[in-house]
Scaffold this motif. Structure first.
Motif, mmCIF file in Angstrom:
data_model
loop_
_atom_site.group_PDB
_atom_site.id
_atom_site.type_symbol
_atom_site.label_atom_id
_atom_site.label_comp_id
_atom_site.label_asym_id
_atom_site.label_seq_id
_atom_site.Cartn_x
_atom_site.Cartn_y
_atom_site.Cartn_z
ATOM 1 N N ASN A 80 -2.702 0.443 -4.375
ATOM 2 C CA ASN A 80 -2.380 -0.929 -3.998
ATOM 3 C C ASN A 80 -1.061 -1.326 -4.640
ATOM 4 O O ASN A 80 -0.982 -1.571 -5.844
ATOM 5 C CB ASN A 80 -3.497 -1.874 -4.416
ATOM 6 C CG ASN A 80 -4.769 -1.643 -3.629
ATOM 7 O OD1 ASN A 80 -4.713 -1.386 -2.424
ATOM 8 N ND2 ASN A 80 -5.913 -1.724 -4.286
ATOM 9 N N ILE A 139 0.018 5.389 0.571
ATOM 10 C CA ILE A 139 -1.045 6.330 0.931
ATOM 11 C C ILE A 139 -0.444 7.722 1.092
ATOM 12 O O ILE A 139 0.488 7.922 1.867
ATOM 13 C CB ILE A 139 -1.740 5.914 2.241
ATOM 14 C CG1 ILE A 139 -2.299 4.484 2.123
ATOM 15 C CG2 ILE A 139 -2.851 6.896 2.594
ATOM 16 C CD1 ILE A 139 -2.815 3.935 3.438
ATOM 17 N N LYS A 185 0.840 -1.201 0.000
ATOM 18 C CA LYS A 185 0.000 0.000 0.000
ATOM 19 C C LYS A 185 0.874 1.251 0.000
ATOM 20 O O LYS A 185 1.912 1.303 0.663
ATOM 21 C CB LYS A 185 -0.903 0.001 1.231
ATOM 22 C CG LYS A 185 -1.954 1.098 1.252
ATOM 23 C CD LYS A 185 -3.145 0.756 0.385
ATOM 24 C CE LYS A 185 -4.015 -0.331 0.978
ATOM 25 N NZ LYS A 185 -5.264 -0.531 0.191
ATOM 26 N N SER A 191 -1.156 11.826 2.038
ATOM 27 C CA SER A 191 -2.108 12.603 2.826
ATOM 28 C C SER A 191 -1.596 14.010 3.075
ATOM 29 O O SER A 191 -0.400 14.290 2.943
ATOM 30 C CB SER A 191 -2.391 11.912 4.168
ATOM 31 O OG SER A 191 -1.213 11.832 4.943
ATOM 32 N N GLU A 225 -4.702 6.626 -2.444
ATOM 33 C CA GLU A 225 -4.287 5.315 -1.963
ATOM 34 C C GLU A 225 -4.035 4.414 -3.163
ATOM 35 O O GLU A 225 -4.830 4.367 -4.096
ATOM 36 C CB GLU A 225 -5.351 4.696 -1.046
ATOM 37 C CG GLU A 225 -5.586 5.490 0.231
ATOM 38 C CD GLU A 225 -6.480 4.744 1.219
ATOM 39 O OE1 GLU A 225 -6.637 3.509 1.045
ATOM 40 O OE2 GLU A 225 -7.011 5.385 2.134
ATOM 41 N N PRO A 232 -5.952 11.334 4.063
ATOM 42 C CA PRO A 232 -5.491 10.743 2.808
ATOM 43 C C PRO A 232 -6.262 11.285 1.597
ATOM 44 O O PRO A 232 -7.456 11.582 1.686
ATOM 45 C CB PRO A 232 -5.775 9.248 2.990
ATOM 46 C CG PRO A 232 -5.899 9.041 4.457
ATOM 47 C CD PRO A 232 -6.494 10.319 4.980
#
Length: 535
Positions: free
Chosen positions: A490, A478, A476, A480, A488, A485
Motif C-alpha cells: 500500500n 504490485i 499501490k 508479479s 502487494e 502477484p
C-alpha cells in the motif's frame, strides 16, 4: 480422435476443356480431370460414445484425388475455402446436432474439375452469451473499426502466444497510409457480416491475392491499398477449446488480410467499447493481434486505456545507446553488497543478438576482481513516475549468480540510498534456483529489513522465459511473475515511491544475497527479450 471415413451421397461431375483453332495446330497435351476423389472427415472428439463429436463443432477435411492441383470446399451458408494441400478445418457453429452438406471440388489442369457432395453430422453445444451478441450487434448497424489511436492496435506474435503483439506492436496511427483505418465492420443481427472497405484494403503479401483485387503497393511483406470494394459474408460465434471465437465465412476478414481459417479468437472483451482479437495466418507463421472498437476517437466513452510509453525490444546487433548507460567498475564495497564482479561495457559481458539482450557473468580477472559482468541503466535517458513495467527474461544458472531487474529513485546518487527508494522487480539467486523474489527498499525498510515477496516451486527459471512485472500507482505497488502477484504494498505520500525512477538490469556474482560462488562456475547469461513500460 476417431477417424471415420464418410462414404455418403456424392455427385461426380467431369469438366473437359474444348479447344479450337483456325489454321494452326498446337499440341497442348492431354487434359485429364482429377480422378479417384476421396473425402475423409475427422469430427473433433468423435468416438463411439460421441459419434457427432465433442460439441466443439470443428471438422477437419482431408481430400485427395489423382491429378488434382487444388481443392475447394463450399458450405451451405455460402462460405468457401480453397487449399492446395487438401486439408482444411471448418468451424460449424449452429447449436445442436445438424447434418451439413459440403460440396468438395478437385481442380486439375486446364480448369477440369471433379466434385463430390458429402453430408457430415456435427454436434455443437456452445451457445454464445447474450451480452457478447448484444455487444457485437448493438441496436443494429453498429460499426466497429480498428482502434488506430492506441499503440498495439495491430501487431504480431508467436502462434499460441499470450502476450498481445509480442513481437511487433504498431504505434498509434502508424498504418494510416495502408488502407485499414477507414474500414468499418458490421455484425448484423441476421448473421451477415458487412465490411465497408473505403475502396482499399491492407494485407499480407502472398495471401491477399486470395481476394482477387487489383493494384496495391507491395511494401516488404505487406500489400498496401489493394483496390477492393464493400462485401458481405456471414459471421458466427463458437468456442473451440473454451475460447470465444468470431468465425467469418468466405473471404471475410478484419483489419489486415491474413487468409487462414478466418477465425478471430476473442482474447479480451472486458472494455465497454473495445475487443482484443487474435488470429493465425494462412501460413501458420504468426498470430496477428487487433484491437477493434465501436467508439469514436476522442468521444470520451472509455476510461483512459493503458498505453505503451517506452520499450526496448532489443532488435539489431548492438545496445541502443539512446536508451541505456553502462555502469563500470565494482562500486563502493561491491556496490554496497560485497559483490565479486567487475562491471564492463565489453561485448563479452553485454550484447544484443537474436532479438535478445544478453548479459553474461564470467570467471575472468579484471581490475583485481575474479569475475566480470554488466550493469545497464536508463538514468537521465528514461525516467518516469507510475506505470506498469513488464520484462520477459530467462535467468542465468550457477551457484553465486544474482541477476536483478530493478528500479532506483532518479535522484540517486545525488541523494542517498535508501531515501531515494528502490523497487526490485525480480531478484534470483542461483543457489536457490526454484525461487524468485521482489522487494521494496526505503527508509525504515531497507537491506535485511526490506519488504519482500517471493514465489517458489519453479523448475525452469534458467531454461525458459518468464514475465516479471510491477504495477505502480499512487496508492499501490504490485509485483508479479507470469501475471500472478506475490507482493502487494500500500503506497502513500510518506514513501519515496511518488517520484521519478529509472530502470536497471544486471547480473551480480556473490555478495550478501548471491552467496557462495560455485567452484566450477565459468559463465552464465541472463537473456532479456524485451522491456516495456505502460501508463
Amino acid at each position: 480422435m476417431k477417424n471415420i471415413f464418410l462414404k455418403l451421397t456424392f455427385v461426380m461431375a467431369l469438366c473437359a476443356g474444348l479447344f479450337s483453332c483456325a489454321e494452326d495446330d498446337y499440341d497442348i497435351g492431354e487434359i485429364t480431370a482429377p480422378t479417384n476423389l476421396q473425402v475423409d472427415a475427422n469430427i473433433v472428439g468423435q468416438s463411439g460414445e460421441m459419434p457427432n463429436g465433442d460439441g466443439s463443432g470443428q471438422v477437419t477435411f482431408n481430400v485427395s484425388a489423382n491429378n488434382a492441383m487444388t481443392y475447394k470446399f463450399i458450405f451451405e451458408n455460402g462460405s468457401s475455402a480453397t487449399t492446395s494441400s487438401g486439408t482444411y478445418t471448418h468451424q460449424f457453429s449452429e447449436t445442436g446436432t445438424k447434418v451439413y452438406t459440403v460440396n468438395v471440388i478437385a481442380y486439375g489442369p486446364g480448369g477440369t474439375a471433379t466434385s463430390m457432395v458429402v453430408d457430415v453430422e456435427v454436434l455443437v453445444t456452445y451457445e454464445p452469451p447474450k451480452e457478447l451478441i448484444d455487444k457485437l450487434v448493438g441496436d443494429g448497424n453498429k460499426e466497429w473499426r480498428i482502434k488506430a489511436e492506441v499503440p498495439g492496435h495491430f501487431g504480431l506474435g508467436p502462434v499460441g502466444g499470450v502476450v498481445p503483439a509480442e513481437w511487433y506492436s504498431a504505434g498509434a496511427n502508424e498504418k494510416s497510409a495502408a488502407g485499414m483505418y477507414d474500414d468499418r465492420y458490421i455484425f448484423n443481427e441476421d448473421g451477415t457480416f458487412t465490411h465497408i472497405t473505403g475502396g482499399t484494403v491492407f494485407g499480407r503479401a502472398g495471401l491477399i491475392d486470395q481476394l482477387g483485387g487489383s493494384g496495391g503497393t507491395v511494401d516488404g511483406a505487406d500489400v498496401l491499398n489493394l483496390e477492393y470494394g464493400d462485401y458481405t459474408e456471414n459471421w458466427s460465434i463458437s468456442a473451440p477449446g473454451g475460447n470465444e471465437t468470431i468465425n467469418l465465412t468466405g473471404i471475410g476478414f478484419i483489419g489486415y488480410y491474413i487468409g487462414g481459417d478466418h477465425q478471430y479468437e476473442i482474447f479480451d472483451r472486458s472494455g465497454s467499447n473495445d475487443i482484443i482479437l487474435r488470429s493465425t495466418d494462412g501460413n501458420g507463421e504468426f498470430d496477428w493481434w487487433f484491437i477493434i472498437t465501436s467508439g469514436e476517437e476522442g468521444d470520451g466513452g472509455e476510461e483512459p486505456e493503458e498505453q505503451l510509453i517506452w520499450s526496448d525490444e532489443f532488435e539489431g546487433d548492438s545496445l541502443n545507446a539512446d536508451n541505456w548507460n553502462f555502469a563500470i567498475g565494482n562500486g563502493d564495497n561491491g556496490w554496497g553488497n560485497g559483490e565479486s564482479q567487475y562491471y564492463t561495457d565489453s561485448q563479452d559481458n553485454v550484447k544484443v543478438e537474436n532479438g535478445n539482450l544478453v548479459i553474461t557473468a564470467k570467471r575472468e580477472s579484471e581490475s583485481g576482481f575474479d569475475f566480470t559482468s554488466a550493469r545497464i541503466t536508463t538514468k537521465d535517458k528514461f525516467e518516469f513516475t507510475y506505470g506498469r513495467v513488464e520484462v520477459r527474461a530467462k535467468l542465468p544458472a550457477g551457484g553465486g549468480t544474482w541477476p536483478a531487474i530493478w528500479m532506483l529513485g532518479a535522484e540517486w546518487p545525488e541523494e542517498a540510498w535508501p531515501g531515494v527508494g528502490e523497487m526490485d522487480i525480480m531478484e534470483f539467486v542461483g543457489n536457490d534456483p526454484d525461487r524468485v523474489s521482489s522487494a521494496l527498499h526505503f527508509p525504515g525498510n531497507s537491506g535485511g529489513n526490506a519488504i519482500v515477496g517471493a514465489t517458489e516451486g519453479f523448475t525452469d527459471l534458467t531454461t525458459e522465459f518468464h514475465i516479471y512485472e510491477v504495477e505502480w500507482t499512487t496508492d499501490k505497488i504490485i509485483f508479479s511473475v507470469d501475471g500472478t502477484p506475490h507482493l502487494e504494498f500500500n503506497n502513500n505520500d510518506d514513501t519515496p515511491f511518488q517520484n521519478d525512477f529509472y530502470l536497471l538490469l544486471n547480473v551480480a556474482m556473490g555478495g550478501t544475497l548471491g552467496g557462495n560462488i560455485a567452484a566450477d562456475f565459468q559463465e552464465s547469461s541472463m537473456e532479456v527479450d524485451y522491456v516495456r513500460v505502460y501508463q
